[in-house]
Design a protein around this motif. Structure first.
Motif, mmCIF file in Angstrom:
data_model
loop_
_atom_site.group_PDB
_atom_site.id
_atom_site.type_symbol
_atom_site.label_atom_id
_atom_site.label_comp_id
_atom_site.label_asym_id
_atom_site.label_seq_id
_atom_site.Cartn_x
_atom_site.Cartn_y
_atom_site.Cartn_z
ATOM 1 N N ARG A 46 -8.400 39.457 -18.410
ATOM 2 C CA ARG A 46 -9.561 38.921 -17.687
ATOM 3 C C ARG A 46 -10.298 40.024 -16.937
ATOM 4 O O ARG A 46 -11.531 40.125 -17.003
ATOM 5 N N VAL A 84 -10.440 25.193 -12.125
ATOM 6 C CA VAL A 84 -10.977 26.132 -11.133
ATOM 7 C C VAL A 84 -10.516 25.754 -9.727
ATOM 8 O O VAL A 84 -10.185 26.624 -8.910
ATOM 9 N N ASN A 122 -5.050 28.542 -8.760
ATOM 10 C CA ASN A 122 -6.172 29.450 -9.011
ATOM 11 C C ASN A 122 -6.912 29.823 -7.739
ATOM 12 O O ASN A 122 -8.091 30.177 -7.789
ATOM 13 N N ARG A 140 -8.691 33.193 -7.743
ATOM 14 C CA ARG A 140 -9.780 33.316 -8.718
ATOM 15 C C ARG A 140 -10.870 32.270 -8.516
ATOM 16 O O ARG A 140 -11.875 32.274 -9.220
ATOM 17 N N ARG A 141 -10.683 31.399 -7.541
ATOM 18 C CA ARG A 141 -11.596 30.271 -7.372
ATOM 19 C C ARG A 141 -13.027 30.672 -7.021
ATOM 20 O O ARG A 141 -13.977 30.094 -7.577
ATOM 21 N N GLY A 197 -14.710 31.856 -10.160
ATOM 22 C CA GLY A 197 -14.666 30.768 -11.125
ATOM 23 C C GLY A 197 -15.657 29.669 -10.799
ATOM 24 O O GLY A 197 -16.387 29.183 -11.670
ATOM 25 N N THR A 216 -18.024 32.043 -20.085
ATOM 26 C CA THR A 216 -18.033 31.783 -18.641
ATOM 27 C C THR A 216 -17.071 30.670 -18.252
ATOM 28 O O THR A 216 -16.329 30.789 -17.273
ATOM 29 N N THR A 217 -17.050 29.593 -19.030
ATOM 30 C CA THR A 217 -16.172 28.473 -18.661
ATOM 31 C C THR A 217 -14.702 28.815 -18.886
ATOM 32 O O THR A 217 -13.841 28.426 -18.083
ATOM 33 N N ALA A 242 -13.508 31.236 -16.227
ATOM 34 C CA ALA A 242 -13.356 30.524 -14.957
ATOM 35 C C ALA A 242 -12.097 29.675 -14.915
ATOM 36 O O ALA A 242 -11.422 29.597 -13.879
ATOM 37 N N ALA A 243 -11.752 29.043 -16.045
ATOM 38 C CA ALA A 243 -10.734 27.990 -16.003
ATOM 39 C C ALA A 243 -9.424 28.328 -16.696
ATOM 40 O O ALA A 243 -8.390 27.738 -16.374
#
Length: 406
Positions: free
Chosen positions: A130, A341, A346, A349-350, A353, A385-386, A389-390
């Motif tokens: 990532r 997210v 997470n 990373r939230r 995200g 992107t999704t 993020a997730a």
């Protein structure tokens, strides 16, 4: 790996000893080349000649993707969303002419599924993937912006829309709106890294990419990245959030008090462009949706609005092409992304995200089309992107044969 990209020696070792790892590393190269290689068919050909055959070979050997029972819900729903489009494609393939179009879209579906599977597999099995992916995106997008700036003086005459400059990008960012949307996601990554590390290179990259977005004259992407940036700053540096808020209030005040000021002129120019026919397009799309409510018209369908063949809206596009069932799958996928997210695991990373999800959803309201199209900008704007993020990081143990090159 010692850097964002594997060295030739490391790539050679992976090719011999760990093809699945080689696939992940080659994906990083393909993602970066999307910002640099033009014209577009060259970038697609690199994917067709490199990623696709290796993935199919590894899958045939039982090593291409994680076992189905290990898939996270976000991957299962994403693949289900893509696969559902095949129903509309096949239903409407009622002639030889339409059969050719059906083959084209089934080919797009296959490529997009492969891209999603490889990207998710890399994110799940490689704890460093990532961060390295974001490094590649930031560097490649900055170079892309520099190329666009260098080309601008030679195309200045054709890049004005009335009194508004609409700079074209380069490679996969060539289209002003799509390019600005892609760059908006990279801007958020650069800002997140700048706030995390304090390194000036990320601030410089962020400013370069922001200048690209502004020069495209694209209102939707600029608004989307502005709101998403406020989310990012609000979660990471609440005090710093006061700076952009104060600047926005000052510009609005200056525009109100001085109608001849630069902010006032910029606002008038943007408002003077109207809604870019979006309301008419959306009305036309809604009428067409009623004619194929459940399974849609298939991705080959084109609206009758002159010069505008698709709805310019993710919800309406999905409904038009894949019906209400496609919309339900899209909603389930996005709900799963948001749930991942916001999950406690997470927390670190939230901020980024959530900012990426906000940016994607806002951008999707003004210029998104078929989620199955690919290789295409949609891979950057929606799927990358999704999933970044997730997608759960290192949920699976890496293959036991994988190791760093000595």
């Amino acid at each position: 790996m010692s850097g964002p990209l594997a060295s030739p020696r490391e790539m050679g070792w992976l090719w011999r000893e760990h093809p699945r790892g080689f696939l992940h590393e080659f994906l990083l190269i393909v993602v970066g080349l999307g910002f640099l290689v033009s014209p577009e068919p060259l970038w697609s050909d690199i994917f067709y000649a490199g990623i696709l055959p290796l993935f199919l070979y590894e899958t045939a050997k039982g090593r291409g993707v994680p076992p189905l029972h290990t898939w996270p819900p976000v991957l299962g729903l994403g693949v289900a969303l893509i696969a559902w489009f095949s129903v509309g494609i096949l239903i409407h393939a009622t002639s030889w002419h339409e059969a050719g179009s059906a083959c084209f879209w089934l080919w797009n579906m296959l490529n997009t599924i492969v891209y999603v599977l490889v990207l998710t597999d890399a994110l799940m099995t490689r704890p460093d993937f990532r961060e390295r992916l974001m490094q590649v995106l930031i560097v490649a997008a900055t170079l892309n912006a520099v190329i666009a700036f260098a080309r601008l003086p030679f195309h200045m005459q054709r890049e004005w829309e009335g009194s508004v400059l609409r700079m074209e990008g380069w490679a996969e960012t060539k289209h002003q709106i799509l390019g600005a949307t892609i760059m908006g996601a990279v801007l958020l990554m650069a800002l997140a890294e700048a706030l995390r590390t304090g390194q000036r290179r990320y601030w410089l990259a962020g400013l370069t990419v922001l200048a690209f977005i502004v020069l495209t004259g694209s209102r939707g992407p600029l608004l989307a990245v502005g709101v998403a940036s406020l989310v990012l700053f609000g979660l990471l540096r609440p005090k710093v959030l006061l700076v952009p808020v104060a600047a926005s209030v000052a510009m609005a005040g200056l525009a109100w008090l001085s109608p001849t000021s630069l902010p006032a002129r910029m606002i008038r120019e943007q408002l003077g462009r109207g809604d870019s026919h979006r309301l008419r397009i959306w009305h036309e799309a809604w009428d067409a949706i009623g004619q194929a409510f459940w399974v849609g018209h298939g991705p080959s369908y084109k609206l009758s609005v002159p010069g505008e063949s698709f709805p310019h809206n993710l919800l309406l596009s999905t409904w038009l092409y894949a019906g209400v069932i496609g919309v339900a799958l899209l909603g389930a996928y996005l709900a799963c992304v948001l749930g991942d997210v916001l999950a406690p695991r997470n927390r670190t990373r939230r901020p980024l995200g959530l900012a990426l999800v906000v940016h994607t959803l806002l951008s999707a309201m003004t210029d998104f089309g078929q989620v199955i199209k690919g290789p295409s900008p949609m891979w950057y704007m929606f799927w990358l992107t999704t999933l970044v993020a997730a997608c759960p990081v290192a949920r699976l143990q890496p293959d036991k044969t994988f190791r760093s090159t000595p």
